[in-house]
Design a protein around this motif. Sequence first.
Motif, short mmCIF file in Angstrom:
data_model
loop_
_atom_site.label_atom_id
_atom_site.label_comp_id
_atom_site.label_asym_id
_atom_site.label_seq_id
_atom_site.Cartn_x
_atom_site.Cartn_y
_atom_site.Cartn_z
N GLN A 192 16.62 -22.95 5.49
CA GLN A 192 15.96 -24.21 5.82
C GLN A 192 14.57 -24.32 5.17
O GLN A 192 14.11 -25.42 4.88
CB GLN A 192 15.86 -24.38 7.34
N LYS B 31 17.15 -46.19 -2.49
CA LYS B 31 18.11 -45.61 -1.54
C LYS B 31 19.36 -45.03 -2.20
O LYS B 31 20.33 -44.69 -1.53
CB LYS B 31 18.49 -46.63 -0.46
N GLU C 158 27.55 -37.27 -0.90
CA GLU C 158 27.14 -37.29 0.52
C GLU C 158 25.67 -37.63 0.71
O GLU C 158 25.19 -37.80 1.84
CB GLU C 158 27.46 -35.94 1.17
N ALA C 159 24.93 -37.71 -0.42
CA ALA C 159 23.50 -38.06 -0.40
C ALA C 159 22.72 -37.16 0.55
O ALA C 159 21.89 -37.63 1.34
CB ALA C 159 23.30 -39.53 -0.06
N LYS C 160 23.03 -35.86 0.49
CA LYS C 160 22.29 -34.93 1.36
C LYS C 160 22.20 -33.54 0.72
O LYS C 160 23.00 -33.20 -0.18
CB LYS C 160 22.93 -34.85 2.74
N THR C 161 21.25 -32.77 1.22
CA THR C 161 21.07 -31.40 0.75
C THR C 161 22.25 -30.53 1.17
O THR C 161 22.73 -30.63 2.30
CB THR C 161 19.77 -30.82 1.37
N GLU D 211 13.10 -30.54 -0.55
CA GLU D 211 13.16 -31.98 -0.22
C GLU D 211 11.76 -32.61 -0.38
O GLU D 211 11.63 -33.71 -0.90
CB GLU D 211 13.70 -32.19 1.20
N SER E 238 26.85 -33.17 -3.25
CA SER E 238 25.52 -33.55 -2.75
C SER E 238 25.21 -35.00 -3.13
O SER E 238 24.65 -35.76 -2.34
CB SER E 238 24.47 -32.60 -3.34
N VAL F 275 19.71 -30.42 -3.90
CA VAL F 275 18.88 -31.38 -3.15
C VAL F 275 18.82 -32.71 -3.92
O VAL F 275 18.43 -32.72 -5.10
CB VAL F 275 17.44 -30.82 -2.97
#
Length: 168
Positions: A150, A132, A98-101, A157, A95, A126
């Motif tokens: 989701q 950034k 890839e800098a994502k949930t 998030e 995570s 998360v």
Amino acid sequence: MAEHLHIAASAGKKERYEILLPQIESLVSGEKDLIANLANITAALKQTFDFFWVGFYQVKENIVLAGRQELVLGPFQGPIACTRIGFGKGVCGTSWKEAKTIIVPNVDEFPGHIACSSNSKSEIVVPGFTNKKVFLLLDVDSDRQNDFDQTDAENLEKLMRIIEKLTN
Ligand code: SME
């Protein structure tokens, strides 16, 4: 500062998040210390959802490799856990990379999953950002498969956006 959470016992997951997030925002708004706030946030999440494990990993300088970074365990609720995780390792390190949930419905099917507890069956991680770049990860584990969706992703998030505002 609010001293008690107010969550109706009958509320469903989405409603719980909707009621919880403003209370967390008010809980942390008067306090500048990140660790104190993360500690209270893990307690609030545990109290509201009774997650098996919920906690934070902070991006910090690697203790051995100068100039490199690793994840270091922060405030959490639940059984004892792995203290350090490398970039790209496990769900948390992925995570971060890839800098994502990431939602993992079945941890046994995630290549390289790090099993801090054999009771953990599904997981969501998360990231939180400053300038950034990922500086913090929220990790939630369940002792049941397919426990995150989701609704968790969107609301956790939103929680990270609340935490990011504290660091600016
Ligand atoms: N399962 C995580 C490690 C952290 S614990 O679950 C608390 C991972 O694979 O990164």
